[in-house]
Enzyme design. Structure first.
Site: not given
Ligand code: NAD
Length: 354
Positions: A153, A233
């Site tokens: 992000c 942020h």
């Molecule tokens: N949250 C943010 O603000 C944000 C912003 C930009 C990028 N990201 C990136 O996006 C990615 C996901 O982050 P998020 O915040 O959505 O995470 P999150 O924890 O909200 O969601 C992850 C999901 O994946 C599921 N999961 C866990 N292990 C798994 C597996 N082995 N197989 C399938 N599903 C599985 C979890 O149950 C959950 O529903 C990361 O790389 C993160 O760095 C996050």
């Protein structure tokens, strides 16, 4: 569909998208895919069995377990499971991996073994795909690739804003301080900080070098501090320009990006919560702010120095980029401007926020 020679999706067919991980990013990607007239959602895969999985089928999406064991546990929990991740991948042209940091990298071998195009998110390293993506900066270099990583992000916002200044010939070097939200709202019972500010131990913080994975020519240094709130942020930037320029020239440069929204304090958008409230009032799903919201009236120019601040909705900003990355990898749309315009129209990204 403006399918070109390299397109891996047959002319007139929708691109079938699988989403692995239905969390903060995955649920928003799935919803955004549903809004594209050239894409269909094959389903989503996850490991949980509580309300988070139940809402998948309630939203009308096919639910898959990450493994046979996960699918079985989901069935035992009474969930309507369509199969395993393997079954889902067999029905997709591209998979968007939205599993937590470091989990996605372990799935890469399986995607490659199947010859399936894949998109990782910013928690993974650049090396996992060898390409890092921000639509307005490097869409063209992703066309036809096997994989890309949509950068985080913060990094997305850095590349969008600095690319706009660079396009106008105004960017020499940029130095930014990032106030980072402590955790995501849905997890705030579980983690996050209170009554303190936590500086990141290293200067530069990782976002500056990360921006250089998209555009190695950017002269950018970032510093970051974690703050006790969950909404978004807030970035403060000092830019040395290539020459003296007027405030109007700078604002015009930012306006060349359809994903930078100029906002004003004197119109009541005084803080992160005001902007989120506006997104809710606009009826955006999850109150998503897809744009970098940059305060036009606060922005100052002093000779060849430029000072400004903006808001980054960490949960939403990478969603339009992910949609564009799908079109770039599959080659269904061969130029950035066309894909960006389609994504913007489908997500309600317009010239002004209000
Ligand atoms: N949250 C943010 O603000 C944000 C912003 C930009 C990028 N990201 C990136 O996006 C990615 C996901 O982050 P998020 O915040 O959505 O995470 P999150 O924890 O909200 O969601 C992850 C999901 O994946 C599921 N999961 C866990 N292990 C798994 C597996 N082995 N197989 C399938 N599903 C599985 C979890 O149950 C959950 O529903 C990361 O790389 C993160 O760095 C996050």
């Amino acid at each position: 569909m403006t399918a070109g020679k390299e397109s891996t999706v047959a002319e007139g067919q929708k691109t079938r998208v699988a989403v692995n991980g239905y969390g903060v990013i995955g649920k928003r990607v799935a919803a955004a895919v549903m809004r594209q007239d050239d894409m269909s959602l094959s389903g989503v895969s996850d490991v949980v069995t509580d309300w988070r999985a139940r809402i998948v089928t309630r939203n009308g999406f096919a639910l898959f377990g990450a493994t046979g064991e996960h699918a079985e546990v989901m069935r035992v929990a009474g969930l309507d499971v369509a199969g395993t991740l393997g079954d889902l991948l067999a029905q997709a042209d591209v998979v968007v991996d939205c599993t937590p940091k470091h989990v996605a990298a372990k799935n890469v071998d399986e995607y490659r073994r199947r010859g399936l195009k894949f998109i990782l998110q910013g928690g993974e390293k650049h090396a996992a795909t060898g390409h890092s993506f921000v639509a307005e900066a490097n869409y063209a270099t992703a066309i036809g690739r096997d994989a890309t990583r949509v950068v985080s992000c913060n990094t997305t916002s850095v590349v969008r804003t600095l690319t706009a200044l660079k396009r106008a010939g105004l960017l020499r070097r940029a130095r930014g301080t990032l106030l980072r939200r402590a955790t995501d709202p849905w997890e705030s019972h579980d983690s996050g900080i209170m009554n303190t500010l936590v500086p990141e131990p290293d200067i530069p913080s990782h976002q500056g070098p990360d921006a250089q994975t998209v555009d190695p020519d950017l002269d950018v240094v970032t510093m970051a501090v974690k703050v006790p709130e969950t909404l978004a942020h807030l970035h403060y930037w000092t830019v040395q320009m290539t020459r003296q320029a007027s405030k109007e020239e700078v604002l015009a440069a930012f306006e060349t990006s359809s994903r930078i929204a100029l906002i004003r304090i004197d119109e009541g958008l005084v803080a992160l919560n005001s902007v989120k409230e506006l997104m809710a009032d606009r009826g955006r799903p999850h109150d998503n702010l897809y744009e970098v919201a940059l305060w036009a009236d606060m922005l100052r120019v002093q000779g060849d120095e430029l000072f400004y601040a903006y808001m980054v909705d960490n949960q939403a900003i990478v969603i339009p980029e992910t949609i564009d990355a799908i079109r770039a990898l599959t080659g269904t749309v061969q130029d950035a401007a066309t894909s960006i315009a389609r994504t913007n129209a489908a997500l309600g990204i317009e010239a002004a926020l209000v």
